[in-house]
Motif scaffolding. Structure first.
Motif, mmCIF file in Angstrom:
data_model
loop_
_atom_site.group_PDB
_atom_site.id
_atom_site.type_symbol
_atom_site.label_atom_id
_atom_site.label_comp_id
_atom_site.label_asym_id
_atom_site.label_seq_id
_atom_site.Cartn_x
_atom_site.Cartn_y
_atom_site.Cartn_z
ATOM 1 N N LEU A 215 0.815 -1.214 0.000
ATOM 2 C CA LEU A 215 0.000 0.000 0.000
ATOM 3 C C LEU A 215 0.847 1.262 0.000
ATOM 4 O O LEU A 215 0.478 2.270 -0.618
ATOM 5 N N VAL A 216 1.979 1.228 0.714
ATOM 6 C CA VAL A 216 2.833 2.409 0.857
ATOM 7 C C VAL A 216 4.281 1.984 0.670
ATOM 8 O O VAL A 216 4.702 0.944 1.195
ATOM 9 N N ASP A 217 5.042 2.782 -0.077
ATOM 10 C CA ASP A 217 6.477 2.521 -0.239
ATOM 11 C C ASP A 217 7.181 3.873 -0.370
ATOM 12 O O ASP A 217 7.574 4.293 -1.453
ATOM 13 N N ARG A 218 7.342 4.590 0.756
ATOM 14 C CA ARG A 218 7.899 5.945 0.750
ATOM 15 C C ARG A 218 8.882 6.128 1.908
ATOM 16 O O ARG A 218 8.676 6.953 2.783
ATOM 17 N N GLY A 219 9.938 5.356 1.925
ATOM 18 C CA GLY A 219 10.859 5.392 3.045
ATOM 19 C C GLY A 219 10.416 4.466 4.151
ATOM 20 O O GLY A 219 11.212 3.988 4.950
ATOM 21 N N TRP A 220 9.136 4.247 4.255
ATOM 22 C CA TRP A 220 8.573 3.200 5.091
ATOM 23 C C TRP A 220 7.551 2.460 4.242
ATOM 24 O O TRP A 220 7.096 2.953 3.209
ATOM 25 N N THR A 221 7.223 1.259 4.639
ATOM 26 C CA THR A 221 6.340 0.424 3.816
ATOM 27 C C THR A 221 5.134 -0.021 4.625
ATOM 28 O O THR A 221 5.180 -0.126 5.858
ATOM 29 N N LEU A 222 4.062 -0.288 3.917
ATOM 30 C CA LEU A 222 2.855 -0.859 4.509
ATOM 31 C C LEU A 222 2.300 -1.882 3.532
ATOM 32 O O LEU A 222 1.999 -1.551 2.381
ATOM 33 N N ASP A 223 2.206 -3.113 3.983
ATOM 34 C CA ASP A 223 1.710 -4.209 3.147
ATOM 35 C C ASP A 223 0.453 -4.803 3.764
ATOM 36 O O ASP A 223 0.320 -4.885 4.994
ATOM 37 N N VAL A 224 -0.463 -5.234 2.914
ATOM 38 C CA VAL A 224 -1.653 -5.944 3.355
ATOM 39 C C VAL A 224 -1.626 -7.340 2.747
ATOM 40 O O VAL A 224 -1.264 -7.521 1.581
ATOM 41 N N THR A 225 -1.974 -8.333 3.528
ATOM 42 C CA THR A 225 -2.064 -9.711 3.049
ATOM 43 C C THR A 225 -3.424 -10.269 3.436
ATOM 44 O O THR A 225 -4.015 -9.875 4.453
ATOM 45 N N ALA A 226 -3.922 -11.189 2.638
ATOM 46 C CA ALA A 226 -5.222 -11.799 2.908
ATOM 47 C C ALA A 226 -5.192 -13.262 2.483
ATOM 48 O O ALA A 226 -4.552 -13.620 1.477
ATOM 49 N N ARG A 227 -5.877 -14.087 3.259
ATOM 50 C CA ARG A 227 -5.989 -15.510 2.951
ATOM 51 C C ARG A 227 -7.399 -15.963 3.295
ATOM 52 O O ARG A 227 -7.981 -15.524 4.291
#
Length: 679
Positions: free
Chosen positions: A548-560
């Motif tokens: 979701l975010v990749d600007r010096g810090w990252t935010l990832d979402v995962t779903a199963r």
């Protein structure tokens, strides 16, 4: 083949010693190869038609549980038998027991875990470097015991590639609902021509902490409310030593390992199981050969397994013993036109005995002989894979050990000839998108206990009766999936359907059996019989991730998400112990060496149960994690802390056998921390 390996292991001091050794300038030049899926992939394809999940690295460290089932329970299509914290065997797409094959480095793990829910798998996740899960039939390569899937625990106990210098790792873990005090350490060294591996591990746990609940025994007895699962503490230790001679085009090596565990069985207060497994492995591979065969690899495993069920007085009630030998040879042939492939053979001999008051199966022997062929061909429509396996299985019973008290009848033997076939294709729609599909026809011979069982099974609280006239279990499976991957983003949407013309099911007969109990009382047990039925299993699986975010810090979402619907087509009733619809969604934020995650785990209410079962309530559980990777004194360290079941939610597993479910809720709120150091 005879060997003994006994060690008094003290893993925590050893692990601390290795942690301190990280400051030394230890030269190591370990061969680094791109990871290739091993399980169900004899030709080394990079694109697989069959669904395979791989758990390794930091994710494996965070997911590790005290058993393979607990470690893998979050993976799509995988649940666990959950007989308390110590005995948890993986369930794949609703199939368990002898339909899910547990492998160690692609070799059989001979034990008694498929016989009974209270028997643990003698593989500790602490020393496993990588776990591969093949969802769906693996009978083509591994035989009838893999009609539901394969779990392959991979380590480097027999080194396969040359090493130069010294390297190693150590891991410590503390806390959790089981109050774990555990550690493991390994060291590897080599001079380019010889590679050495040694590891040691140990774990001690207390009775599992759960939300406050009222335990209910199999006979309906209601116990006092509590926050701990009774008799669920454990102590496990083990280790291995191995070495290989390595050369430019292959290796030949051996390893010996031991596993020793004492754990309480939650079904019987005061009863402890002492499990011991000793294992010897020989393996080798020669590559770049001229002539018809380019690569030949072989391995042989010899295992001695024993577990004793010990009552509160120290008396041994029942002793289970297994002795197994497994030989596997694979030869990759030179390309023949557009075809490349592998010809293989497998020989397996297993003897089993159960002696004592709770023995419900006679002494038996099982022999397997198999040949298989797998071919791959590039076509305009993708990479086509096809194969065939022919297997001969013999299962024999020694009959009654004491003719004065007949139960199992005279000695008997059954022989079966099995054929399994599979075809699959992976079609690249675009560089990022692919469509895959497989069709397989599998056959499984009935096991010794399905044929010859006759007695009270304490773990299920039932009288189980086999049928010596059972025929081959046959089923067809279709699996399709749409996959996409682009950078950090990926998804897989799959569906499967399996139909068995003969599915060996354990079903209530309606009769009861009376047997002497404690204090001269007479106990009654419902009778269950093994019988062939027509069965259908179908379901869906989804997994995906997006940055979701990749600007010096990252935010990832995962779903199963996964769901399985399983039906006995003869009676119209659902098959037992099927996990409900499950979903997980997680968010992970990262900055530099720090990672923080939150995960919501949802299980729907399971109402589709057979008449002799009861519905299992759904639940929502929240888990948190925080980790950091640091470098110190030339070593790489990964530290983590986890908070599981943050809301202390009382929950039960629908895939637990109904007679024990009221005793074993899922773990309560707990915090665990650990560190793994590699140098």
């Amino acid at each position: 083949m005879s060997f003994k390996f006994k060690a008094r292991l003290r893993p925590l001091p050893f692990a601390l010693a290795l942690l301190g050794a990280g400051h030394a300038s230890l030269l190591h030049a370990q061969t680094t190869l791109a990871p290739v899926v091993v399980t169900g992939n004899p030709v080394g394809s990079t694109e697989l038609a069959s669904p395979v999940t791989v758990l390794s690295g930091d994710e494996l460290v965070l997911r590790r549980g005290s058993s393979l089932g607990e470690t893998l329970k979050a993976e799509p299509g995988v649940s666990t038998t959950y007989f308390g914290p110590n005995a948890n065997r993986p369930v794949i797409r609703g199939l368990d027991g002898d339909r899910v094959l547990i492998l160690s480095n692609a070799g059989a793990s001979f034990d008694a875990s498929s016989l009974s829910f209270d028997h643990a798998v003698p593989i500790d996740p602490l020393v496993v470097e990588r776990i591969e899960v093949l969802r769906g039939p693996g009978a083509l390569l591994y035989g009838g015991s893999a009609v539901g899937g394969v779990v392959n625990a991979i380590d480097n106990r027999v080194p396969k590639y040359s090493l130069s210098g010294v390297s190693g790792a150590a891991e410590l873990r503390l806390g959790g609902a089981e109050s774990e005090r555990g550690g493991a350490a390994l060291v590897e060294a080599g001079n380019g021509a010889f590679a050495f591996h040694a590891d040691v591990f140990g774990r001690k746990t207390s009775d599992l902490v759960v939300p406050r609940y009222t335990p209910v025994e199999a006979d309906g007895t209601v116990l006092d409310p509590t926050r701990r699962i009774r008799n669920s503490a454990a102590q496990t230790e083990g280790g291995s030593i191995g070495g290989s001679a390595t050369f430019r085009s292959g290796y030949v090596g051996t390893a010996v390992d031991t596993y020793d565990s004492r754990y309480g069985t939650v079904a019987e207060q005061g009863v402890t199981i002492h499990m011991k497994r000793d294992h010897l492995a020989l393996a080798g591979e020669v590559r770049d050969l001229g002539g018809l065969f380019r690569t030949v690899r072989a391995q042989i495993n010899d295992t001695r397994y024993q577990h004793e069920e010990i009552d509160g007085t120290g008396a041994i009630g029942t002793t289970f013993k297994t002795r197994g030998t497994d030989l596997r040879v694979e030869a990759e042939h030179a390309p023949i036109g557009p075809f490349k492939g592998v010809l293989g053979a497998q020989v397996e001999n297993v003897s089993f005995s159960a002696l004592g008051e709770e023995a419900f199966v006679p002494t038996t022997a099982t022999h397997r002989r198999a040949l298989f062929l797998v071919e791959a061909m590039a076509t305009p429509f993708g990479t086509l894979n096809a194969g065939l396996r022919v297997e001969r299985v013999g299962v024999s019973s020694a009959g009654d050990a004491d003719p004065v008290e007949p139960r199992f009848g005279p000695a008997a033997e059954r022989r079966f000839t099995l054929q399994s076939a599979s075809i699959g294709d992976v079609y690249k729609l675009t560089p990022d998108w692919s469509l895959s599909g497989t069709f397989s026809s599998s056959a499984r011979a009935p096991t010794s206990f399905e044929l010859f069982a006759d007695g009270v099974h304490a773990a299920t609280g039932a009288y189980e009766r086999g049928d010596s006239t059972l025929g081959i279990e046959r089923g067809n499976n279709v699996d399709v999936a749409l996959q996409w991957k682009s950078g950090h983003d990926h998804l897989r949407l799959g569906a499967f359907a399996a139909r068995f013309s003969r599915f060996i099911s354990l079903e209530a007969s309606g009769a009861t059996f009376s047997a002497p109990g404690n204090g001269g009382a007479v106990d009654s047990f419902p009778e269950y019989v093994f019988k062939p039925v027509r069965a259908s299993l179908r379901g869906i699986e989804f997994e995906g991730g997006h940055r979701l975010v990749d600007r010096g810090w990252t935010l990832d979402v995962t779903a199963r998400l996964d769901a399985t619907r399983a039906t006995d087509l003869d009676s119209g009733q659902p098959l037992p112990r099927i996990a409900p619809l499950r979903a997980r969604i997680g968010f992970e934020a990262g900055r530099g060496d720090w990672r923080a995650g939150i995960e919501l785990e949802h299980a729907a209410r399971q109402n589709r149960v057979p008449a002799d079962d009861v519905a299992t309530a759904g639940y929502d559980i929240v888990n948190l994690s925080l980790s950091r990777r640091v470098s110190m004194f030339g070593a790489d360290a990964f530290w983590f802390v986890k908070a599981d079941n943050l809301g202390d939610k009382l929950a039960y597993s629908a895939s637990t056998v109904e007679t024990i479910r009221g005793l074993v809720p899922l773990p309560g709120r707990a915090v665990k921390t650990g560190i793994r150091v590699s140098f």
